[in-house]
Design an enzyme around this catalytic site. Sequence first.
Site, PDB file in Angstrom:
ATOM      1  N   ASN A 206       0.846  -1.198   0.000  1.00  0.00           N
ATOM      2  CA  ASN A 206       0.000   0.000   0.000  1.00  0.00           C
ATOM      3  C   ASN A 206       0.875   1.238   0.000  1.00  0.00           C
ATOM      4  O   ASN A 206       2.100   1.136  -0.072  1.00  0.00           O
ATOM      5  CB  ASN A 206      -0.957  -0.031   1.200  1.00  0.00           C
ATOM      6  CG  ASN A 206      -0.197  -0.108   2.513  1.00  0.00           C
ATOM      7  OD1 ASN A 206       0.570   0.783   2.841  1.00  0.00           O
ATOM      8  ND2 ASN A 206      -0.386  -1.205   3.240  1.00  0.00           N
ATOM      9  N   LYS A 285       8.240 -17.099 -11.156  1.00  0.00           N
ATOM     10  CA  LYS A 285       7.463 -15.977 -11.692  1.00  0.00           C
ATOM     11  C   LYS A 285       6.246 -16.503 -12.456  1.00  0.00           C
ATOM     12  O   LYS A 285       6.382 -17.423 -13.273  1.00  0.00           O
ATOM     13  CB  LYS A 285       8.367 -15.157 -12.629  1.00  0.00           C
ATOM     14  CG  LYS A 285       7.701 -13.954 -13.204  1.00  0.00           C
ATOM     15  CD  LYS A 285       8.636 -13.198 -14.118  1.00  0.00           C
ATOM     16  CE  LYS A 285       7.858 -12.131 -14.863  1.00  0.00           C
ATOM     17  NZ  LYS A 285       8.652 -11.518 -15.922  1.00  0.00           N
ATOM     18  N   PRO A 301      -2.693 -11.913  10.111  1.00  0.00           N
ATOM     19  CA  PRO A 301      -2.960 -11.768  11.557  1.00  0.00           C
ATOM     20  C   PRO A 301      -3.132 -10.298  11.910  1.00  0.00           C
ATOM     21  O   PRO A 301      -2.467  -9.438  11.332  1.00  0.00           O
ATOM     22  CB  PRO A 301      -1.693 -12.335  12.210  1.00  0.00           C
ATOM     23  CG  PRO A 301      -0.637 -12.274  11.157  1.00  0.00           C
ATOM     24  CD  PRO A 301      -1.335 -12.377   9.831  1.00  0.00           C
ATOM     25  N   ASP A 302      -4.055  -9.998  12.836  1.00  0.00           N
ATOM     26  CA  ASP A 302      -4.252  -8.608  13.264  1.00  0.00           C
ATOM     27  C   ASP A 302      -3.309  -8.334  14.443  1.00  0.00           C
ATOM     28  O   ASP A 302      -3.547  -8.783  15.564  1.00  0.00           O
ATOM     29  CB  ASP A 302      -5.716  -8.379  13.672  1.00  0.00           C
ATOM     30  CG  ASP A 302      -6.000  -6.899  13.866  1.00  0.00           C
ATOM     31  OD1 ASP A 302      -5.148  -6.195  14.459  1.00  0.00           O
ATOM     32  OD2 ASP A 302      -7.061  -6.436  13.416  1.00  0.00           O
ATOM     33  N   ILE A 303      -2.245  -7.616  14.164  1.00  0.00           N
ATOM     34  CA  ILE A 303      -1.199  -7.391  15.172  1.00  0.00           C
ATOM     35  C   ILE A 303      -1.755  -6.584  16.337  1.00  0.00           C
ATOM     36  O   ILE A 303      -1.579  -6.925  17.513  1.00  0.00           O
ATOM     37  CB  ILE A 303       0.002  -6.650  14.533  1.00  0.00           C
ATOM     38  CG1 ILE A 303       0.511  -7.450  13.329  1.00  0.00           C
ATOM     39  CG2 ILE A 303       1.109  -6.422  15.549  1.00  0.00           C
ATOM     40  CD1 ILE A 303       1.463  -6.679  12.429  1.00  0.00           C
ATOM     41  N   PHE A 319      -4.134   3.212  15.006  1.00  0.00           N
ATOM     42  CA  PHE A 319      -4.403   4.262  14.021  1.00  0.00           C
ATOM     43  C   PHE A 319      -5.545   3.750  13.152  1.00  0.00           C
ATOM     44  O   PHE A 319      -5.660   2.537  12.936  1.00  0.00           O
ATOM     45  CB  PHE A 319      -3.177   4.525  13.137  1.00  0.00           C
ATOM     46  CG  PHE A 319      -2.263   5.594  13.675  1.00  0.00           C
ATOM     47  CD1 PHE A 319      -1.465   5.354  14.781  1.00  0.00           C
ATOM     48  CD2 PHE A 319      -2.178   6.838  13.060  1.00  0.00           C
ATOM     49  CE1 PHE A 319      -0.622   6.332  15.279  1.00  0.00           C
ATOM     50  CE2 PHE A 319      -1.339   7.832  13.542  1.00  0.00           C
ATOM     51  CZ  PHE A 319      -0.553   7.578  14.657  1.00  0.00           C
ATOM     52  N   LYS A 333     -13.448   0.615  15.651  1.00  0.00           N
ATOM     53  CA  LYS A 333     -12.189  -0.124  15.854  1.00  0.00           C
ATOM     54  C   LYS A 333     -11.713  -0.007  17.313  1.00  0.00           C
ATOM     55  O   LYS A 333     -11.184  -0.963  17.881  1.00  0.00           O
ATOM     56  CB  LYS A 333     -11.091   0.416  14.919  1.00  0.00           C
ATOM     57  CG  LYS A 333     -11.253  -0.109  13.501  1.00  0.00           C
ATOM     58  CD  LYS A 333     -10.252   0.495  12.537  1.00  0.00           C
ATOM     59  CE  LYS A 333     -10.636   0.078  11.120  1.00  0.00           C
ATOM     60  NZ  LYS A 333      -9.937   0.802  10.081  1.00  0.00           N
TER      61      LYS A 333
HETATM   62  O1  PMT Z   1       3.113   5.954   6.587  1.00  0.00           O
HETATM   63  P1  PMT Z   1       2.570   7.301   6.146  1.00  0.00           P
HETATM   64  O2  PMT Z   1       2.732   7.509   4.658  1.00  0.00           O
HETATM   65  O3  PMT Z   1       3.142   8.421   6.947  1.00  0.00           O
HETATM   66  O4  PMT Z   1       1.003   7.298   6.386  1.00  0.00           O
HETATM   67  C1  PMT Z   1       0.515   7.249   7.685  1.00  0.00           C
HETATM   68  C2  PMT Z   1      -0.684   6.289   7.829  1.00  0.00           C
HETATM   69  C3  PMT Z   1      -1.857   6.829   7.052  1.00  0.00           C
HETATM   70  C4  PMT Z   1      -0.305   4.894   7.319  1.00  0.00           C
HETATM   71  C5  PMT Z   1      -0.968   6.186   9.371  1.00  0.00           C
HETATM   72  O5  PMT Z   1      -1.255   7.464   9.857  1.00  0.00           O
HETATM   73  C6  PMT Z   1      -2.157   5.252   9.638  1.00  0.00           C
HETATM   74  O6  PMT Z   1      -3.303   5.627   9.624  1.00  0.00           O
HETATM   75  N1  PMT Z   1      -1.836   3.955   9.919  1.00  0.00           N
HETATM   76  C7  PMT Z   1      -2.809   2.888  10.063  1.00  0.00           C
HETATM   77  C8  PMT Z   1      -3.210   2.409   8.696  1.00  0.00           C
HETATM   78  C9  PMT Z   1      -4.171   1.257   8.728  1.00  0.00           C
HETATM   79  O7  PMT Z   1      -3.842   0.204   8.261  1.00  0.00           O
HETATM   80  O8  PMT Z   1      -5.285   1.472   9.313  1.00  0.00           O
HETATM   81  P2  PMT Z   1      -6.461   0.335   9.436  1.00  0.00           P
HETATM   82  O9  PMT Z   1      -7.667   1.121   9.713  1.00  0.00           O
HETATM   83  O10 PMT Z   1      -6.464  -0.567   8.259  1.00  0.00           O
HETATM   84  O11 PMT Z   1      -6.000  -0.514  10.685  1.00  0.00           O
HETATM   85  C10 PMT Z   1      -6.393  -0.167  12.007  1.00  0.00           C
HETATM   86  C11 PMT Z   1      -5.277  -0.445  12.978  1.00  0.00           C
HETATM   87  O12 PMT Z   1      -5.020  -1.844  13.056  1.00  0.00           O
HETATM   88  C12 PMT Z   1      -3.962   0.218  12.639  1.00  0.00           C
HETATM   89  O13 PMT Z   1      -3.403   0.656  13.843  1.00  0.00           O
HETATM   90  C13 PMT Z   1      -3.147  -0.916  12.036  1.00  0.00           C
HETATM   91  O14 PMT Z   1      -1.748  -0.738  12.278  1.00  0.00           O
HETATM   92  C14 PMT Z   1      -3.666  -2.104  12.808  1.00  0.00           C
HETATM   93  N2  PMT Z   1      -3.617  -3.375  12.054  1.00  0.00           N
HETATM   94  C15 PMT Z   1      -4.406  -3.557  10.962  1.00  0.00           C
HETATM   95  C16 PMT Z   1      -4.406  -4.771  10.326  1.00  0.00           C
HETATM   96  C17 PMT Z   1      -3.568  -5.806  10.803  1.00  0.00           C
HETATM   97  N3  PMT Z   1      -3.539  -6.983  10.197  1.00  0.00           N
HETATM   98  N4  PMT Z   1      -2.787  -5.600  11.880  1.00  0.00           N
HETATM   99  C18 PMT Z   1      -2.792  -4.398  12.516  1.00  0.00           C
HETATM  100  O15 PMT Z   1      -2.057  -4.204  13.487  1.00  0.00           O
END
Ligand code: PMT
Length: 413
Positions: A206, A285, A301-303, A319, A333
């Site tokens: 992404n 490939k 996995p959701d960390i 975030f 969330k």
């Molecule tokens: O890296 P930059 O270019 O500076 O951009 C910053 C950002 C937009 C990436 C950052 O500010 C941000 O929002 N990060 C979280 C992005 C995200 O994946 O959000 P989410 O809504 O999909 O996930 C929610 C939360 O679960 C996040 O804290 C994510 O780290 C966590 N997560 C999600 C999926 C997963 N499998 N494991 C996780 O830990």
Amino acid sequence: MNIVLGISGGIAAYKTPDLVRRLKERGAEVQIVLTASGEEFVTPTALQAVSGRPIRNNLWDKEAEASMSHIELARWAELVLIAPATAEIMSRLAGGGAPDLLSTLCLATEAPIAVAPAMNRVMWANPAVQANRRLLEERGMTILGPDTGSQACGEIGAGRMIEPEAIADAIVGAPGSRRGALAGKTVMVTAGPTREPIDPVRYITNRSSGKMGYAMARAARAHGARAILVSGPVALDPPYGVELHRTETAEQMYAKTHELIGDVDVFIAAAAVSDYRPAGSHVKKIKKTADTMTLELVRSPDILASVAALDPAPFTVGFAAETHEVETYAKAKLDKKRLDMIVANRVGADCGFDFDDNAVTVYWPGGEQAFAEAAKIELAEDLMALIAERYETVREEAEPRLVIVSSIAASKD
Ligand code: PMT
């Protein structure tokens, strides 16, 4: 914070006007003490102009001593920083000699002392210099750097003074400094994207650049914490003093996070983790054959959720990156993953990913705070201050209260 900045005679002294500026930007009062050899590399006039205070360079200057004696200066200091620190000044500190103003006030101060060495790589590797370094560290002084790279003498190796920005970052959160709201705590931050391989040459990822997460790790360090950064593949250098662990896939990021989570007090998930990954990665490939192709994906996995579910769990901050209905999804969330806080940011073609600026709203059970658009570096400082405050509140609320019940036995004759 009152900082005495001691400048000794190394070529890196030419960077000290910039260092003064960066310390002042962070709210420090800077009093410069220049050694005679330091004066060979940087002028008192330049330093006086940037620091806004007359520089001190002579133990025997009657006029300066009359207005603030070296003992008063030693008391005034909340931190003594020596940058650049030559092999000579390190030797004086180790040996306890006091032939000039800087070494005298280092003996006379009760403030913490930080030293940013700068010298030729062979000098730095010399056993005498290394023995002095160890001695200074054993006595509680902070040694900042040095960096490795090309040197003024044309050689390449360890001995460069670390950059003014990194020194200022380290100092603001240095042990003993008043701004160390997270001193003694360990903060882990995940940052950047993950990369999920499809075959040896292709992957799903992404647009995350890691800027937000790296800024959070930097801010954690600046608030005095030990900062651990678990990063996906990005093109950024780690902030000074932050422990970096590089990972690529969501599974690797999950494994590294859980390997290190034991010591963590505050966990901040700023990484944009791939929610799905290819069911199986091809060893060779994939060749184009048909007009369409279907890729089977499975959940990663959701960390964040897995850390929040630990018992005991660290103070956990997520975030939320959303293109629409930011508040609704972020609050969902916060609830679903049982987080202590969530930082919600809108992402799209014009904001969020990869930009240097960001605007966010933070939600926690029973509260919220909006932060206007600002540079991610500055925003991270403010977010970390809020995280430190909420962490303290939640910890105090969770602490079992001691109730003292006293029974008074009334006795009658
Ligand atoms: O890296 P930059 O270019 O500076 O951009 C910053 C950002 C937009 C990436 C950052 O500010 C941000 O929002 N990060 C979280 C992005 C995200 O994946 O959000 P989410 O809504 O999909 O996930 C929610 C939360 O679960 C996040 O804290 C994510 O780290 C966590 N997560 C999600 C999926 C997963 N499998 N494991 C996780 O830990």
